[in-house]
Design an enzyme around this catalytic site. Structure first.
Site, short mmCIF file in Angstrom:
data_model
loop_
_atom_site.label_atom_id
_atom_site.label_comp_id
_atom_site.label_asym_id
_atom_site.label_seq_id
_atom_site.Cartn_x
_atom_site.Cartn_y
_atom_site.Cartn_z
N TYR A 194 -17.05 12.88 -14.83
CA TYR A 194 -17.00 14.08 -15.50
C TYR A 194 -15.44 14.11 -16.13
CZ TYR A 194 -20.91 15.63 -12.76
OH TYR A 194 -22.05 15.95 -12.10
N ARG B 239 0.79 -1.06 -0.16
CA ARG B 239 0.10 -0.10 -0.08
C ARG B 239 0.73 1.16 -0.08
NH1 ARG B 239 -4.19 1.10 4.72
NH2 ARG B 239 -4.99 -0.98 3.92
N HIS C 147 -7.69 -4.37 -8.05
CA HIS C 147 -7.38 -3.53 -6.48
C HIS C 147 -8.68 -3.43 -6.01
CE1 HIS C 147 -4.93 -1.05 -4.19
NE2 HIS C 147 -5.78 -0.09 -4.01
#
Length: 752
Positions: free
Chosen positions: A126, A35, A81
């Protein structure tokens, strides 16, 4: 009551301590390795690697059309993931921000945030994205046998364990992250400088960090600015793998105004303006008249600071702002990355690049071996095809007459299964005479390629030269000039607060209940001011608005408050206890103000005291500073300022029985703290019984008169009148005239 018995047969049991320890360690290793920390090979964390790989699988190369970011995020969390979509999208955004990444990996279309507010990016539904040309550095060799693959979380797909980076991306784009018990902060660097250092290592593998620092001068942040740390400090950071750098904004002057054009890494221009405006509101920047933010598309950073006049020292002003705002900030460096052995550790510069060189050499070897294997496979097939063309009639006969032609072909012409299958897969149009010529030409070409690949794999020098040439090619394609200048400058120094505030005459007034205020001018009579019911005047100190006021409490502690921050005397002030934290039950005994080098007489009513400098009384703590030792039952007297002409000054003290003693000031010690020496003698019996105390002590110059206040009456003692009271320090002194022995306090009348 029946007890419930559990059947634990077949159930694994272990102590809670052992289970908790193992669970915590497993979690720690997961956070560290999967991570938070990047790998030295490709410089990426797992989520970043999966995003780049997923985009390549979606065909989002630099030459393709943009696709919605939500499509990429969906593929990443659905295939590789399985974590939160918002966290995944934020990691994607970071790789697309040119002000966050020195060499962005993602080309974004839409609102991807701004340097002023990096978190202001639009939602992923967007925005659109594709990979940048630089991302090819990580992906171009992916399908060439260069990396190991592992199953994804559900075992349905394979994903690369590392990406075959052609450049040390871990240094180029840097990394930051917090794991369990460790963190990483690798700053970004310039591609050309890092490439030069890698080439130096390839040519001279024993090069030290000092040698590499000839090429890598320091970090190179995407926003530019200046690194003002000394070169020796930068080298120390690279040699140890950790430390701090000072990064300062870049500015210039235009028409007498300061224009800030570049900010330190990850510093917001809006925050800078807020910090400067806060100082202006607090009247700490009287030399600044206005602030403007003129940043736009052409000028991403353009902050204008307008001085009040052309006499303002702009260098001094900017030095103050560097010291008090984020125009200069400290950047932490901690080159903690996962090494080739899979373990995290802090690398020095040479160790980090040597690890990457080993990674790159291994990657190139695997690529060459993969290509060599492909060439040999093709040559093997071509050998079989050539046999077929040389014996075409027999091959056709076998295919037409045999039910299972493959084993017959293999036996007749000593072919392998692969060769036999290739012959059987031939199309009729490939049986032309020219096809034999093409095969022979391809064989010659592949033979040359095999010889070249074998030669490189068999020579360390040729292998290193190949890697060097590829690094040079990438540096030419993607390299650019350094943005962050490295300039050795003096440490920024904040301006003294007293120089930032206008100097005006004020009188600081303290009431008996501890209320404070400041009146303009020195002519004011503090006795005539309005006080709250039950409160009255205690002490006043004339001074300047740009100097601190020192308040003494009844326990002998001193507190410092800037005079210009005190409320106006038009009102009744505010309680001093709201600004400082005196001990429980303590009140306030007096106030004094002046220059740091000015002196003041501190004393208690048992007849002891000393002279102190004001600067020794200053304290930044709300709890103050212990200065005067006050014995049990004693009280602190109002501090008495020492006049400038202190060489011939006299200490004048009076007791509650009307005794007065005057002696030279030089007979009292100058201390920073303590009880002091005896000023006037009081018989122990009277002192113990509380029958006689020292009520006041002042310091007068040779030309000044002493004012003796008894109730509503005041007696003036001229210098010649004081002669009868002059004696040896610590003696009883002489009695004042009858009617003037109930002394309330003493004052000083200025000469003239």
């Amino acid at each position: 009551m029946e007890t419930l018995e559990l059947d634990l047969e077949g159930v694994e049991q272990q102590p809670l301590r052992a289970f908790a320890e193992k669970a915590y360690l497993d979690y720690s290793m997961y956070v560290i390795l999967d991570r938070a920390l990047p790998h030295v090979g490709d410089g990426l964390k797992p989520v970043q690697r999966r995003i780049i790989f997923a985009m390549s699988e979606l065909g989002l190369a630099a030459a393709s059309k943009h696709k919605k970011s939500a499509r990429t995020v969906g593929d990443v969390i659905g295939k590789y993931h399985p974590h939160g979509d918002s966290a995944c999208y934020e990691a994607m955004v970071l790789m697309a921000q040119s002000f966050s990444y020195r060499y962005p990996l993602i080309d974004g279309q839409g609102n991807w945030g701004s340097a002023d507010d990096p978190k202001s990016f639009a939602a992923m539904r967007y925005t659109e994205a594709r990979l940048t040309p630089y991302a090819a550095v990580l992906l171009s060799e992916l399908g060439q046998g260069t990396v190991d693959w592992s199953p994804n979380f559900d075992g349905t797909l394979d994903e690369p364990i590392r990406l075959p980076s052609r450049l040390p991306n871990v240094l180029l784009n840097g990394a930051s992250g917090i794991a369990v018990g460790m963190s990483t902060d690798v700053p970004p660097h310039n591609l050309r400088e890092v490439a030069a250092a890698c080439i130096r290592l390839l040519e001279a593998p024993k090069s030290t960090t000092a040698d590499l620092c000839e090429h890598i001068k320091g970090p190179d942040f995407p926003g530019g600015a200046e690194i003002v740390s000394p070169p020796a400090d930068i080298r120390q950071i690279y040699e140890t793998g950790g430390g701090t750098l000072r990064v300062r904004a870049r500015w210039e002057t235009e028409a007498g105004e300061v224009v800030v054009t570049e900010l330190p890494h990850q510093v917001s221009g809006g925050k800078i303006l807020e910090q400067i405006a806060a100082q202006m509101r607090a009247k700490k920047l009287p030399m600044v008249e206005d602030l403007r933010d003129e940043s736009d598309h052409e000028n991403p950073t353009r902050l204008v600071i307008v001085p009040r006049s052309n006499r303002v020292d702009l260098e001094g002003l900017m030095n103050h702002l560097f010291a008090t705002t984020d125009l200069e900030r400290t950047v932490r460096v901690n080159m903690n990355v996962i090494g080739l052995d899979g373990r995290p550790r802090v690398h020095d510069l040479a160790g980090l690049l040597k690890d990457w060189i080993r990674f790159r050499l291994d990657t190139v070897i695997r690529r060459l071996e993969f290509r060599l294997e492909q060439v040999e496979k093709r040559l093997h097939i071509l050998d079989g095809l050539l046999v077929a063309y040389l014996n075409i009639d027999e091959v056709i006969r076998i295919i037409r007459s045999e039910d299972s032609p493959r084993p017959v072909l293999m036996k007749t012409f000593s072919l392998t299964e692969v060769q036999a299958d290739a012959i059987l897969d031939l199309k009729l149009r490939h049986l032309a005479r020219l096809e034999e010529i093409r095969i022979r030409g391809e064989q010659e070409e592949l033979a040359k390629k095999r010889k070249s690949l074998s030669g490189i794999l068999g020579s360390k020098a040729r292998l290193r030269k190949l890697v060097r040439d590829e690094i040079n090619t990438d540096a030419e394609r993607f390299g650019d000039d350094r943005r962050t200048a490295i300039v050795q400058r003096r440490a920024a120094q904040a301006l003294d607060e007293s120089t930032l505030i206008s100097s005006e005459p004020v009188t600081v007034v303290l009431s008996r209940h501890g209320w404070i205020r400041a009146a303009k001018g020195h002519e004011i009579d503090p006795q005539q001011l309005s006080y709250k019911s039950g409160d009255s005047f205690l002490a006043a100190a004339p001074g300047r608005s740009n100097r601190p006021a020192v308040f003494m409490d009844t326990t002998g502690r001193a507190y410092t408050v800037m005079t210009h921050t005190l409320p106006s005397a038009r009102g009744q002030g505010e309680p001093l206890s709201g600004r400082v934290n005196p001990p429980d039950g303590a009140g306030f005994a007096g106030v004094v103000t002046g220059r740091p080098e000015d002196k003041v007489l501190l004393a208690t009513n048992i007849g002891y005291g000393f002279v102190a400098r004001l600067e020794d009384l200053y304290s930044r703590n709300r709890a103050g500073k212990a200065v005067l030792k006050v014995p049990k039952g004693a009280e602190v007297l109002i501090p008495a300022p020492v006049p400038d002409s202190g060489d011939d000054a006299m200490v004048v003290a009076a007791t509650s029985e009307g005794r007065m003693l005057a002696f030279p000031l030089e007979e009292l010690p100058e201390l920073a703290r303590g009880k002091g020496n005896k000023i006037i003698g009081i018989p122990p019996k009277k002192l113990k019984a509380g029958e006689e105390k020292m009520v006041a002590a002042v310091v007068v110059s040779a030309q000044a008169a002493v004012l003796v206040h008894c109730g509503q009456r005041t007696m003036t003692l001229k210098p010649r009148d004081l002669e009868k009271y002059i004696g040896i320090r610590g003696r009883r002194g002489a009695l004042l005239p009858r009617g003037w022995r109930k002394v309330d306090t003493l004052g000083v009348e200025a000469p003239g």
